[in-house]
Design a protein around this motif. Structure first.
Motif, PDB file in Angstrom:
ATOM      1  N   ARG A  57     -10.901 -67.891  60.568  1.00  0.00           N
ATOM      2  CA  ARG A  57     -10.838 -66.813  59.575  1.00  0.00           C
ATOM      3  C   ARG A  57     -11.329 -65.486  60.157  1.00  0.00           C
ATOM      4  NH1 ARG A  57     -12.409 -68.509  53.592  1.00  0.00           N
ATOM      5  NH2 ARG A  57     -10.868 -66.835  53.320  1.00  0.00           N
ATOM      6  N   ALA A  58     -12.172 -65.548  61.170  1.00  0.00           N
ATOM      7  CA  ALA A  58     -12.691 -64.318  61.766  1.00  0.00           C
ATOM      8  C   ALA A  58     -11.605 -63.567  62.528  1.00  0.00           C
ATOM      9  CB  ALA A  58     -13.852 -64.648  62.699  1.00  0.00           C
ATOM     10  N   VAL A  59     -10.888 -64.281  63.394  1.00  0.00           N
ATOM     11  CA  VAL A  59      -9.739 -63.728  64.119  1.00  0.00           C
ATOM     12  C   VAL A  59      -8.584 -64.687  63.864  1.00  0.00           C
ATOM     13  CG1 VAL A  59      -8.789 -63.009  66.338  1.00  0.00           C
ATOM     14  CG2 VAL A  59     -11.248 -62.755  65.894  1.00  0.00           C
ATOM     15  N   PRO A  60      -7.743 -64.408  62.874  1.00  0.00           N
ATOM     16  CA  PRO A  60      -6.668 -65.343  62.508  1.00  0.00           C
ATOM     17  C   PRO A  60      -5.735 -65.607  63.691  1.00  0.00           C
ATOM     18  CG  PRO A  60      -6.974 -63.700  60.794  1.00  0.00           C
ATOM     19  CD  PRO A  60      -7.804 -63.259  61.955  1.00  0.00           C
ATOM     20  N   PRO A  61      -5.462 -66.870  63.997  1.00  0.00           N
ATOM     21  CA  PRO A  61      -4.616 -67.194  65.150  1.00  0.00           C
ATOM     22  C   PRO A  61      -3.152 -66.896  64.870  1.00  0.00           C
ATOM     23  CG  PRO A  61      -5.226 -69.193  63.981  1.00  0.00           C
ATOM     24  CD  PRO A  61      -5.996 -68.078  63.329  1.00  0.00           C
ATOM     25  N   PRO A  62      -2.376 -66.599  65.931  1.00  0.00           N
ATOM     26  CA  PRO A  62      -0.922 -66.491  65.763  1.00  0.00           C
ATOM     27  C   PRO A  62      -0.364 -67.802  65.213  1.00  0.00           C
ATOM     28  CG  PRO A  62      -1.603 -65.641  67.900  1.00  0.00           C
ATOM     29  CD  PRO A  62      -2.798 -66.306  67.315  1.00  0.00           C
ATOM     30  N   GLU A  63       0.772 -67.720  64.531  1.00  0.00           N
ATOM     31  CA  GLU A  63       1.333 -68.890  63.855  1.00  0.00           C
ATOM     32  C   GLU A  63       1.685 -70.014  64.817  1.00  0.00           C
ATOM     33  OE1 GLU A  63       1.597 -69.544  60.660  1.00  0.00           O
ATOM     34  OE2 GLU A  63       0.604 -67.655  60.141  1.00  0.00           O
ATOM     35  N   ASP A  64       2.044 -69.698  66.071  1.00  0.00           N
ATOM     36  CA  ASP A  64       2.481 -70.737  66.990  1.00  0.00           C
ATOM     37  C   ASP A  64       1.346 -71.334  67.819  1.00  0.00           C
ATOM     38  OD1 ASP A  64       1.987 -68.526  68.502  1.00  0.00           O
ATOM     39  OD2 ASP A  64       3.873 -68.542  69.609  1.00  0.00           O
ATOM     40  N   ILE A  65       0.110 -70.971  67.521  1.00  0.00           N
ATOM     41  CA  ILE A  65      -1.041 -71.523  68.223  1.00  0.00           C
ATOM     42  C   ILE A  65      -1.443 -72.851  67.599  1.00  0.00           C
ATOM     43  CG2 ILE A  65      -3.543 -71.231  68.538  1.00  0.00           C
ATOM     44  CD1 ILE A  65      -2.110 -69.634  70.548  1.00  0.00           C
ATOM     45  N   GLU A  66      -1.666 -73.853  68.429  1.00  0.00           N
ATOM     46  CA  GLU A  66      -2.185 -75.132  67.944  1.00  0.00           C
ATOM     47  C   GLU A  66      -3.700 -75.030  67.840  1.00  0.00           C
ATOM     48  OE1 GLU A  66      -2.475 -79.873  69.130  1.00  0.00           O
ATOM     49  OE2 GLU A  66      -1.331 -78.478  70.396  1.00  0.00           O
ATOM     50  N   ILE A  67      -4.209 -75.019  66.633  1.00  0.00           N
ATOM     51  CA  ILE A  67      -5.638 -74.847  66.410  1.00  0.00           C
ATOM     52  C   ILE A  67      -6.361 -76.157  66.707  1.00  0.00           C
ATOM     53  CG2 ILE A  67      -7.415 -74.227  64.727  1.00  0.00           C
ATOM     54  CD1 ILE A  67      -5.184 -72.771  63.162  1.00  0.00           C
ATOM     55  N   PRO A  68      -7.414 -76.137  67.496  1.00  0.00           N
ATOM     56  CA  PRO A  68      -8.185 -77.363  67.719  1.00  0.00           C
ATOM     57  C   PRO A  68      -8.646 -77.956  66.386  1.00  0.00           C
ATOM     58  CG  PRO A  68      -8.893 -75.638  69.225  1.00  0.00           C
ATOM     59  CD  PRO A  68      -7.958 -74.985  68.255  1.00  0.00           C
ATOM     60  N   PRO A  69      -8.509 -79.254  66.206  1.00  0.00           N
ATOM     61  CA  PRO A  69      -8.953 -79.868  64.947  1.00  0.00           C
ATOM     62  C   PRO A  69     -10.392 -79.528  64.601  1.00  0.00           C
ATOM     63  CG  PRO A  69      -7.687 -81.439  66.239  1.00  0.00           C
ATOM     64  CD  PRO A  69      -7.871 -80.233  67.105  1.00  0.00           C
TER      65      PRO A  69
END
Length: 740
Positions: free
Chosen positions: A400-412
């Protein structure tokens, strides 16, 4: 831009911080012998996991230090304590014993002043003499009888200086001279041997040193706190002018940040409001000596409550000359670099004459010239009226602090369940608003943390309710928290915990938790200069640091507005790189990002960035030195590969001059070659032409600068027009004999 995904499984990729802490706790519970080696750590971790409102950052650090104080097998705590002054030892010991931090601050008396410490410390194997109009007096190392031999080179140097002093100047214009004092920068990656190291206290002292250098065909370079990692210092056989005493420059921990009395300033530490017309109505011109520390300047601004630099670096343990020389910066898209605020430069030229540069077209080179023009003695800055920062630091979930780009796989481990599209849109809007328009904006992510520390704020002219910040208790706690970090990075017994828990990132988890606990998260109103220097004592933790200045491209539909998409991608690319390397954890300090403006200074890495700059960096502790370079290169490859979404052109991303770049490559070529032949090709010509124009007025040439004030790197970068020269590189990845 293709998605940057990772196949990393398990470990930190899957496991949030609290779950990793639980793994460590369970490992201690199941291994009685290890538990005894780390007494109290299991209960600390259990209390952390079940903390209530009384579990403070002080409790966490106090109890963590007790673990190593009481350990019967690891002596890191005691060994590091021995390196402190008696007063420092007593304060840390009292804190660990349970004394409230406010009481630990009472009666600051840190023992001998730095000047006395310098005389007491056995610095290197050097000899030292103080030279003044009264002649030469021994400081340390050799008998004065040894100076009376005519064939002694040191004798000739000292007495050559003394003759210059005898001309017409008082004893207060003294210079301390060291012979064969080995130089080592703060980051421990640059080493060389100056023939003489001089610590002057006046302009006349600087002039005498340079005149002696001219008479004896010697080169001169200048250093302050030695914070640069880059090859911008001196070379073997030169004269080094140190803006501060060697004890202050070399001995850790350093106490500059602590609220101790300061000695009266010498001429090179002076601060005064100057005459002349500022470019902006209401501003003031302030003349500052280059040996002035950021701490001394901060105190002056708070005491006078009239003017302040509108931007600066965080560290107070830097000289003004050392901060300005490599074109350092602050944060906020409305702000340029520190060198853009320079309105006059006073310097000693290659002939020993005192000169002044104040023409705007000349200052574009002179204000950020890396010491090549001469020895700068005073800088006149355009300062703003004192204003007050409305600080509101927050600890926010990373996604939420720096929203990731849509195609980034966010670490669980970093995912936040239940976020609605509306919340995600608001998070993005908040980030872009802060990045685009807040007075000051920066983001910190400590490795494998679930949260980011966000420090974005605006300023006001209203002084009501402003307080000194950080206060004495907070400053001392920052000093103690840095001691904690040094204990954690050096404690060998933690390797056993890593093995027992089968958790490679165990130590880094503790480091990150300790660091996040120490970061403030309460709103406060304070003097703007205090807010710029919100974190004190950073000097006491040695780190390695790679930073790039990335131009912000325009939005596809708004050529006048910055697109923060690549800044977000750079942030998350670095986070994912960190997760790919949990097996050895090469990154052990934070990922940091600031947004700032462009620059008019010729050699500034932000120059030409009309819509702003993303200044982003990765850091690690000294303990990761042997595994750092390949990791930093991997992150750099990602950052240097970005292209403008509108034009498809490669972004003109450049390194921070004072950070690490000498050992890295871009597309298989040394980065320094890329800088010379591509990213600074036109600027090099403009820089040299501007210096030549100044020299024409002041009676010197570029050849004179090369002979008197250059080093190996600058010889090649600015003064060699032939084939690319392969510079000699030492084991630390830095060209031999070079520095800042």
């Amino acid at each position: 831009m293709a998605a940057n995904t990772t196949s990393t499984q398990g470990g930190a990729w899957q496991t949030p911080v609290d779950d990793r802490v639980k793994i460590l706790e369970n490992a201690l519970k199941s291994d009685k012998q290890l538990n005894e080696k780390l007494p109290g750590l299991e209960s600390l971790l259990d209390d952390y996991l079940h903390q209530d409102g009384d579990f403070s950052e002080h409790d966490f650090h106090r109890r963590l230090l007790r673990v190593f104080r009481d350990s019967q097998v690891d002596y890191t705590y005691g060994n590091l304590l021995k390196g402190l002054t008696p007063d420092e030892r007593n304060r840390i010991s009292s804190f660990v014993d349970g004394t409230p931090i406010a009481d630990c601050c009472l009666g600051f008396d840190m023992g001998p002043s730095l000047g006395v410490r310098e005389h007491l410390q056995c610095l290197h194997d050097a000899h030292a003499v103080r030279v003044s109009a009264s002649g030469a007096q021994k400081v340390k190392g050799l008998s004065m009888d040894g100076l009376e031999k005519d064939d002694n080179i040191f004798f000739r140097f000292v007495h050559g200086l003394a003759k210059l002093f005898h001309l017409d100047h008082p004893d207060k214009d003294s210079v301390v001279v060291y012979k064969d004092a080995k130089f080592q920068n703060w980051g421990l990656v640059v080493n060389y041997l100056p023939t003489y190291t001089c610590v002057p206290s006046s302009v006349k002292g600087v002039q005498r040193i340079v005149k002696f250098a001219k008479d004896h065909d010697m080169g001169v370079r200048v250093s302050g706190f030695r914070h640069s990692w880059a090859p911008i210092f001196g070379r073997n056989g030169q004269i080094l002018i140190s803006l501060i005493g060697l004890a202050e420059a070399e001995i850790l921990p350093n106490t500059t940040a602590l609220p101790l009395p300061e000695d009266a300033p010498n001429e090179l530490e002076s601060i005064e409001v100057a005459s002349g017309a500022p470019r902006v109505k209401g501003n003031a011109l302030v003349r500052v000596g280059v040996s002035t520390t950021n701490e001394r300047l901060r105190r002056w601004c708070v005491k006078n409550k009239k003017y302040t630099l509108p931007l600066n670096v965080i560290m107070v343990e830097m000289t003004i000359g050392g901060t300005n020389g490599p074109i350092c910066h602050g944060a906020g898209r409305a702000h340029q670099t520190l060198s853009d605020l320079v309105r006059k430069v006073e310097y000693v030229d290659c002939h020993g004459h005192l000169r002044v540069v104040d023409k705007p077209e000349h200052l574009k080179a002179a204000a950020g010239c890396f010491g090549l023009m001469g020895v700068i003695t005073h800088i006149t800055f355009e300062m703003s009226p004192m204003s007050y920062a409305l600080m509101a630091p927050k600890k926010i979930p990373a996604v939420r602090a720096v929203p990731p780009p849509e195609d980034i796989e966010i670490p669980p481990a970093l995912r936040v369940e239940g976020l609605t599209p509306a919340q995600k849109a608001q998070d993005l809007a908040d980030f872009e608003r802060q990045a685009a328009s807040d007075y000051y904006c920066e983001w910190f992510w400590f490795p494998y943390s679930d949260y980011c520390w966000v420090n974005c704020w605006n300023a006001t002219d209203d002084p009501a309710g402003a307080v000194d910040y950080p206060n004495e208790g907070m400053i001392l706690f920052q000093f103690i928290s840095q001691f904690t970090m040094n204990v954690l990075q050096n404690a060998a017994v933690l390797n056993e915990l890593i093995t027992a828990a089968e958790l490679d990132e165990a130590t880094v988890t503790l480091l990150s938790r300790a660091a996040m606990f120490a970061m403030p998260d309460k709103p406060v109103k304070t003097y703007l200069t205090d807010a710029l220097h919100f974190q004190r004592g950073i000097q006491n933790i040695r780190v390695l640091d790679l930073e790039v200045e990335m131009p912000l491209p325009a939005k596809p539909d708004r050529p006048d507005a910055p697109d923060f998409g690549l800044a977000r991608r750079a942030w998350w690319d670095a986070i994912l790189a960190c997760y790919r390397h949990t097996d050895r954890c090469p990154q052990r300090m934070p990922l940091e990002m600031r947004v700032m403006g462009g620059s008019e200074v010729v050699m500034a890495p932000q120059r030409g960035n009309a819509l702003g700059t993303c200044a982003i960096e990765v850091l690690t502790l000294e303990s990761a030195r042997d595994i750092w370079d390949p990791y930093a290169q991997e992150v750099l490859d990602l950052w240097m590969g970005y292209r403008d979404p509108r034009s498809g052109d490669r972004l003109k991303t450049r390194p921070h001059w004072a950070k690490q770049w000498a050992q890295f490559q871009v597309e298989g070529r040394p980065w320094r070659e890329w800088m010379k032949e591509s990213s600074y090709k036109e600027e090099i010509v403009e820089f040299k032409d501007t210096l030549a124009a100044i020299g024409k007025e002041h009676g010197w040439t570029l050849a004179d600068l090369k002979k008197r004030f250059s080093n190996d790197f600058f010889d090649w970068f600015y003064f060699s027009d032939g084939e690319v020269k392969t510079l000699p590189v030492n084991g630390n990845g830095v060209a031999n004999g070079m520095s800042h």
